[in-house]
Design a protein around this motif. Structure first.
Motif, mmCIF file in Angstrom:
data_model
loop_
_atom_site.group_PDB
_atom_site.id
_atom_site.type_symbol
_atom_site.label_atom_id
_atom_site.label_comp_id
_atom_site.label_asym_id
_atom_site.label_seq_id
_atom_site.Cartn_x
_atom_site.Cartn_y
_atom_site.Cartn_z
ATOM 1 N N ASN A 77 0.802 -1.221 0.000
ATOM 2 C CA ASN A 77 0.000 0.000 0.000
ATOM 3 C C ASN A 77 0.839 1.277 0.000
ATOM 4 O O ASN A 77 0.299 2.379 0.102
ATOM 5 C CB ASN A 77 -0.943 0.019 1.204
ATOM 6 C CG ASN A 77 -0.195 -0.015 2.534
ATOM 7 O OD1 ASN A 77 1.001 -0.309 2.580
ATOM 8 N ND2 ASN A 77 -0.891 0.275 3.617
ATOM 9 N N ARG A 79 2.694 4.409 -1.360
ATOM 10 C CA ARG A 79 2.496 5.227 -2.556
ATOM 11 C C ARG A 79 3.711 5.162 -3.478
ATOM 12 O O ARG A 79 4.834 4.957 -3.036
ATOM 13 C CB ARG A 79 2.200 6.671 -2.156
ATOM 14 C CG ARG A 79 0.835 6.859 -1.522
ATOM 15 C CD ARG A 79 0.625 8.296 -1.103
ATOM 16 N NE ARG A 79 1.614 8.745 -0.135
ATOM 17 C CZ ARG A 79 1.630 9.966 0.379
ATOM 18 N NH1 ARG A 79 0.727 10.845 0.017
ATOM 19 N NH2 ARG A 79 2.551 10.296 1.264
ATOM 20 N N GLU A 80 3.455 5.414 -4.762
ATOM 21 C CA GLU A 80 4.504 5.241 -5.776
ATOM 22 C C GLU A 80 5.716 6.125 -5.508
ATOM 23 O O GLU A 80 6.859 5.673 -5.599
ATOM 24 C CB GLU A 80 3.939 5.529 -7.162
ATOM 25 C CG GLU A 80 4.966 5.309 -8.271
ATOM 26 C CD GLU A 80 4.402 5.588 -9.651
ATOM 27 O OE1 GLU A 80 5.171 5.476 -10.629
ATOM 28 O OE2 GLU A 80 3.212 5.933 -9.740
ATOM 29 N N GLU A 81 5.492 7.398 -5.149
ATOM 30 C CA GLU A 81 6.625 8.295 -4.938
ATOM 31 C C GLU A 81 7.453 7.854 -3.729
ATOM 32 O O GLU A 81 8.685 7.931 -3.742
ATOM 33 C CB GLU A 81 6.154 9.735 -4.774
ATOM 34 C CG GLU A 81 5.254 9.976 -3.584
ATOM 35 C CD GLU A 81 4.640 11.366 -3.595
ATOM 36 O OE1 GLU A 81 4.322 11.863 -2.499
ATOM 37 O OE2 GLU A 81 4.456 11.949 -4.673
ATOM 38 N N ARG A 83 7.647 4.715 -2.682
ATOM 39 C CA ARG A 83 8.313 3.470 -3.083
ATOM 40 C C ARG A 83 9.574 3.765 -3.895
ATOM 41 O O ARG A 83 10.625 3.147 -3.680
ATOM 42 C CB ARG A 83 7.348 2.609 -3.902
ATOM 43 C CG ARG A 83 7.950 1.258 -4.334
ATOM 44 C CD ARG A 83 6.973 0.396 -5.098
ATOM 45 N NE ARG A 83 5.862 -0.023 -4.252
ATOM 46 C CZ ARG A 83 4.619 0.450 -4.336
ATOM 47 N NH1 ARG A 83 4.321 1.358 -5.245
ATOM 48 N NH2 ARG A 83 3.684 0.015 -3.538
#
Length: 247
Positions: A77, A79-81, A83
């Protein structure tokens, strides 16, 4: 003894350096570092080396969820930024730094004080203390008179009386608050490296363990340089903008 309570550094060397200088100038003799040393920012190695230096000198340090993600992998879960920042960070830390992060405890208890990143009731679950309900759950989970935690990036103070009456307080900077002896207290200093209350100035708190007095602090620093470090690392632009905007 004055303890500087510093949390959520997030690889922000400029903010951490300014906070340390401010704490020393204001009489800090000890340090409690409440996790999330890495993630988001562009200087994880520098920040970790400074944390390790303070711990070697006797400071408390506990592990945060971003510290876990860097050593064990990101949660589904995340967030992309965040990660991308975690993956970038992992590739730039050496084995000694990664071992330090992986070996940090989730909690530290000293006398009447509990130090933890997220909360006292489930330190490894990473629940946020978003309001009075979570704060009271955390206070009920410990016998400690004072609980110091991070994870939430905005400064906050909660208390619980012996009769079960709960209270909360949004603190102003540089105001001395007496922590009365007939209550339990939960202190959230706010983020050093990524404040999220609309004010980009770094957060931390000073706790006098003798007088049981607390003050929340805001420290201006070179936010532009911290944002430039993020951009130079090739990390998402949004991470730089959040620093500049205090969100």
């Amino acid at each position: 003894m004055k303890i500087a309570l510093i949390t959520d550094l997030h690889a922000n060397a400029q903010a951490f350096s300014a906070v340390l200088e401010h704490a020393q100038a204001n009489g800090a003799t000890d340090y409690a570092l409440l996790g999330d040393f890495v993630g988001y920012g562009g200087d994880p190695g520098w920040v970790l080396n400074k944390v390790m230096e303070l711990v070697a000198a006797g400071a408390v340090a506990v592990r945060g969820n971003h510290d876990v993600a860097v050593t064990q992998g990101t949660a589904p879960n995340m967030r992309e930024e965040a990660r991308k920042a975690v993956e970038w960070t992992h590739a730039r830390l050496d084995s000694r730094q990664l071992a330090f992060l992986s070996e940090l405890p989730l909690t530290v208890s000293r006398e009447d004080r509990l130090f933890v990143h997220a909360n006292a009731y489930d330190p490894a679950g990473w629940d946020y203390i978003q309001g009075r309900i979570e704060a009271m759950r955390s206070l009920h989970a410990t016998q400690a008179r004072f609980t110091f935690c991070g994870h939430m990036h905005e400064p906050m103070l909660y208390h619980l009386s012996g009769t079960g009456k709960a209270g909360e307080f949004t603190p102003a900077a540089d105001v001395t608050i007496p922590l009365l002896p007939n209550r339990q207290w939960l202190v959230i200093p706010g983020s050093c490296g990524q404040p999220r209350d609309g004010n980009p100035a770094a957060c931390y708190a000073l706790f006098d363990s003798i007088s049981a007095e607390l003050s929340f602090q805001r420290v201006p620093y070179d936010v532009e340089a911290a944002a430039a470090s993020i951009r130079a690392a090739g990390l998402p632009e949004r991470l730089a903008l959040r620093l500049l905007q205090g969100e």
